[in-house]
Design a protein around this motif. Structure first.
Motif, PDB file in Angstrom:
ATOM      1  N   TYR A 135     -12.569 111.525  31.127  1.00  0.00           N
ATOM      2  CA  TYR A 135     -11.689 112.622  30.713  1.00  0.00           C
ATOM      3  C   TYR A 135     -10.933 113.202  31.911  1.00  0.00           C
ATOM      4  O   TYR A 135      -9.751 113.550  31.806  1.00  0.00           O
ATOM      5  N   HIS A 136     -11.615 113.308  33.034  1.00  0.00           N
ATOM      6  CA  HIS A 136     -10.975 113.873  34.229  1.00  0.00           C
ATOM      7  C   HIS A 136      -9.842 112.986  34.717  1.00  0.00           C
ATOM      8  O   HIS A 136      -8.752 113.476  35.052  1.00  0.00           O
ATOM      9  N   ALA A 137     -10.079 111.685  34.751  1.00  0.00           N
ATOM     10  CA  ALA A 137      -9.021 110.759  35.177  1.00  0.00           C
ATOM     11  C   ALA A 137      -7.838 110.809  34.205  1.00  0.00           C
ATOM     12  O   ALA A 137      -6.666 110.808  34.622  1.00  0.00           O
ATOM     13  N   ALA A 138      -8.129 110.863  32.909  1.00  0.00           N
ATOM     14  CA  ALA A 138      -7.055 110.951  31.924  1.00  0.00           C
ATOM     15  C   ALA A 138      -6.285 112.257  32.059  1.00  0.00           C
ATOM     16  O   ALA A 138      -5.046 112.277  31.943  1.00  0.00           O
ATOM     17  N   ALA A 139      -6.999 113.353  32.322  1.00  0.00           N
ATOM     18  CA  ALA A 139      -6.337 114.658  32.456  1.00  0.00           C
ATOM     19  C   ALA A 139      -5.360 114.662  33.621  1.00  0.00           C
ATOM     20  O   ALA A 139      -4.214 115.130  33.497  1.00  0.00           O
ATOM     21  N   ARG A 140      -5.793 114.146  34.760  1.00  0.00           N
ATOM     22  CA  ARG A 140      -4.914 114.140  35.932  1.00  0.00           C
ATOM     23  C   ARG A 140      -3.703 113.246  35.705  1.00  0.00           C
ATOM     24  O   ARG A 140      -2.566 113.610  36.044  1.00  0.00           O
ATOM     25  N   ALA A 141      -3.924 112.067  35.154  1.00  0.00           N
ATOM     26  CA  ALA A 141      -2.816 111.136  34.932  1.00  0.00           C
ATOM     27  C   ALA A 141      -1.826 111.687  33.910  1.00  0.00           C
ATOM     28  O   ALA A 141      -0.601 111.665  34.128  1.00  0.00           O
ATOM     29  N   LEU A 142      -2.325 112.192  32.786  1.00  0.00           N
ATOM     30  CA  LEU A 142      -1.441 112.706  31.742  1.00  0.00           C
ATOM     31  C   LEU A 142      -0.671 113.935  32.208  1.00  0.00           C
ATOM     32  O   LEU A 142       0.528 114.071  31.914  1.00  0.00           O
ATOM     33  N   THR A 143      -1.334 114.814  32.938  1.00  0.00           N
ATOM     34  CA  THR A 143      -0.651 116.023  33.415  1.00  0.00           C
ATOM     35  C   THR A 143       0.423 115.675  34.430  1.00  0.00           C
ATOM     36  O   THR A 143       1.542 116.220  34.381  1.00  0.00           O
ATOM     37  N   PHE A 144       0.116 114.769  35.336  1.00  0.00           N
ATOM     38  CA  PHE A 144       1.107 114.377  36.345  1.00  0.00           C
ATOM     39  C   PHE A 144       2.301 113.669  35.700  1.00  0.00           C
ATOM     40  O   PHE A 144       3.460 114.010  35.971  1.00  0.00           O
ATOM     41  N   VAL A 145       2.012 112.709  34.835  1.00  0.00           N
ATOM     42  CA  VAL A 145       3.094 111.963  34.170  1.00  0.00           C
ATOM     43  C   VAL A 145       3.919 112.899  33.294  1.00  0.00           C
ATOM     44  O   VAL A 145       5.158 112.818  33.251  1.00  0.00           O
ATOM     45  N   GLY A 146       3.248 113.802  32.587  1.00  0.00           N
ATOM     46  CA  GLY A 146       3.966 114.741  31.738  1.00  0.00           C
ATOM     47  C   GLY A 146       4.869 115.664  32.523  1.00  0.00           C
ATOM     48  O   GLY A 146       6.004 115.942  32.106  1.00  0.00           O
ATOM     49  N   ALA A 147       4.399 116.139  33.672  1.00  0.00           N
ATOM     50  CA  ALA A 147       5.225 117.029  34.496  1.00  0.00           C
ATOM     51  C   ALA A 147       6.434 116.299  35.063  1.00  0.00           C
ATOM     52  O   ALA A 147       7.555 116.823  35.062  1.00  0.00           O
ATOM     53  N   VAL A 148       6.219 115.092  35.557  1.00  0.00           N
ATOM     54  CA  VAL A 148       7.336 114.303  36.086  1.00  0.00           C
ATOM     55  C   VAL A 148       8.338 113.984  34.979  1.00  0.00           C
ATOM     56  O   VAL A 148       9.562 114.094  35.153  1.00  0.00           O
ATOM     57  N   GLY A 149       7.831 113.624  33.807  1.00  0.00           N
ATOM     58  CA  GLY A 149       8.714 113.332  32.686  1.00  0.00           C
ATOM     59  C   GLY A 149       9.493 114.550  32.232  1.00  0.00           C
ATOM     60  O   GLY A 149      10.655 114.440  31.809  1.00  0.00           O
ATOM     61  N   ALA A 150       8.858 115.732  32.309  1.00  0.00           N
ATOM     62  CA  ALA A 150       9.557 116.954  31.915  1.00  0.00           C
ATOM     63  C   ALA A 150      10.730 117.250  32.838  1.00  0.00           C
ATOM     64  O   ALA A 150      11.761 117.775  32.407  1.00  0.00           O
ATOM     65  N   VAL A 151      10.584 116.913  34.112  1.00  0.00           N
ATOM     66  CA  VAL A 151      11.665 117.152  35.083  1.00  0.00           C
ATOM     67  C   VAL A 151      12.758 116.095  34.951  1.00  0.00           C
ATOM     68  O   VAL A 151      13.950 116.414  34.877  1.00  0.00           O
ATOM     69  N   LEU A 152      12.357 114.841  34.902  1.00  0.00           N
ATOM     70  CA  LEU A 152      13.341 113.753  34.897  1.00  0.00           C
ATOM     71  C   LEU A 152      13.968 113.526  33.521  1.00  0.00           C
ATOM     72  O   LEU A 152      15.101 113.021  33.442  1.00  0.00           O
ATOM     73  N   GLY A 153      13.253 113.872  32.460  1.00  0.00           N
ATOM     74  CA  GLY A 153      13.760 113.587  31.125  1.00  0.00           C
ATOM     75  C   GLY A 153      14.310 114.795  30.403  1.00  0.00           C
ATOM     76  O   GLY A 153      14.289 114.838  29.165  1.00  0.00           O
ATOM     77  N   ARG A 154      14.798 115.759  31.146  1.00  0.00           N
ATOM     78  CA  ARG A 154      15.250 116.992  30.504  1.00  0.00           C
ATOM     79  C   ARG A 154      16.507 116.803  29.650  1.00  0.00           C
ATOM     80  O   ARG A 154      16.858 117.680  28.869  1.00  0.00           O
TER      81      ARG A 154
END
Length: 338
Positions: free
Chosen positions: A261-280
């Motif tokens: 769960y911890h590995a998934a949380a870090r990966a999903l949060t990082f990818v989601g944040a980057v996607g929120a910036v680049l995919g606006r």
């Protein structure tokens, strides 16, 4: 007449030497192999309660901001998510208690030293204002006969003030659950007491911002995007500080179910944040990023929950921090035989 062993000790003391006691490495065991700390009798309802409460709190902040800045779609969806989140959160809490009246019984007293008591009153104060804030969104959906009976104008006027009050209580809703966990004797929770509230607040902001990106058109999703990215940065940064301060009790975060769960949380949060910036500029990218942020926030709660439960099973997670605190106070100095 002194024996050889006594003469050897005497010679060492005369030379100013210090007796070295040959003590084997400590084995962290307890009586009959039982854990030192008893795990809380909590089930999977609790991490769901933690996540949904944080989602509701962040959505209340987002709804109040959208209401004040004239973003009707964002306001409407955030208010619905806030009420749905806090209702589901209370359901899982009461379900874990086993008997619904136990929640009511906790309202008989107010005990400031008890996070559970304080949290109960926070939820009790927060819930009605979230429901009242949604009144403006419900009124247009009511049948005409019902609308003629209800004080529609009063409900409409009370919606904004109620939303602002709910937003004022929301930070406490998002953070008190971390205090509730860290006030226990569970090693991995207790040792995270300084940073876990920041992790939970950042996680709540990331989740609510992510859901706002998922449900709303691009031209109204700007505040949700900024809330999501800011929450993700806070969560990931505070989590790094938390692991360093936890010391050995951070190990369960990287093992077994909690580790996954911890590995998934870090990966999903990082990818989601980057996607929120680049995919606006992309509706699809925003929706996928928002979904990833919400899933990452949920994974964070499940990781913390399972890490705490796992830390109660091994005595070293209880003993080692205690010895470290004793040594830090100067109580761990060795005594030599005189």
């Amino acid at each position: 007449m002194a024996g050889p062993e006594q003469r050897s000790r005497t010679r060492r003391r005369r030379r100013g030497g210090r007796e070295q006691l040959m003590v084997p490495e400590a084995e962290f065991q307890s009586y009959y192999g039982k854990p030192i700390v008893k795990a809380p009798p909590w089930e999977a309802d609790i991490p769901a309660y933690l996540f949904l409460g944080g989602l509701a709190a962040g959505s209340s902040l987002l709804a109040a901001g959208a209401d004040l800045t004239g973003l009707p779609a964002q306001r409407r969806s955030a208010r619905v998510v806030a009420l749905g989140g806090i209702t589901a959160s209370l359901f899982f809490l009461v379900n874990d208690l086993g008997r619904p009246e136990r929640f009511h019984h906790m309202l008989r007293v107010f005990k400031p030293t008890s996070p559970m008591s304080v949290g109960t009153w926070i939820l009790t104060a927060y819930g009605p204002f979230v429901g009242l804030a949604l009144g403006r969104e419900v009124v247009p959906l009511l049948p005409r006969r019902v609308a003629e009976v209800l004080p529609i104008s009063l409900i409409d006027r009370a919606s904004r003030p109620a939303g602002i009050v709910a937003a004022a209580i929301a930070p406490a809703v998002a953070s008190y659950t971390a205090v509730l966990l860290t006030d226990t004797a569970v090693p991995s929770w207790h040792e995270a007491r300084h940073e876990l509230p920041f992790v939970f607040v950042g996680s709540a902001a990331a989740a609510s911002g992510g859901v706002g990106m998922l449900l709303n058109p691009l031209h109204e999703s700007g505040p949700a995007r900024r809330l999501a990215v800011g929450g993700a940065v806070l969560e990931l940064g505070a989590e790094q500080f938390m692991q360093r301060s936890m010391g050995i009790t951070a190990e369960p975060l990287h093992r077994g179910r909690a580790g996954r769960y911890h590995a998934a949380a870090r990966a999903l949060t990082f990818v989601g944040a980057v996607g929120a910036v680049l995919g606006r500029r992309s509706r699809v990218a925003s929706a996928i990023s928002g979904l990833a942020l919400a899933a990452g926030s949920a994974s964070t709660r499940w990781a913390v929950f399972h890490a705490g439960m796992e830390s109660t099973k091994d005595p070293k997670y209880t003993v080692v921090p205690q010895r470290q605190r004793r040594d830090a106070r100067g109580g761990g100095e060795a005594f030599t035989e005189v």
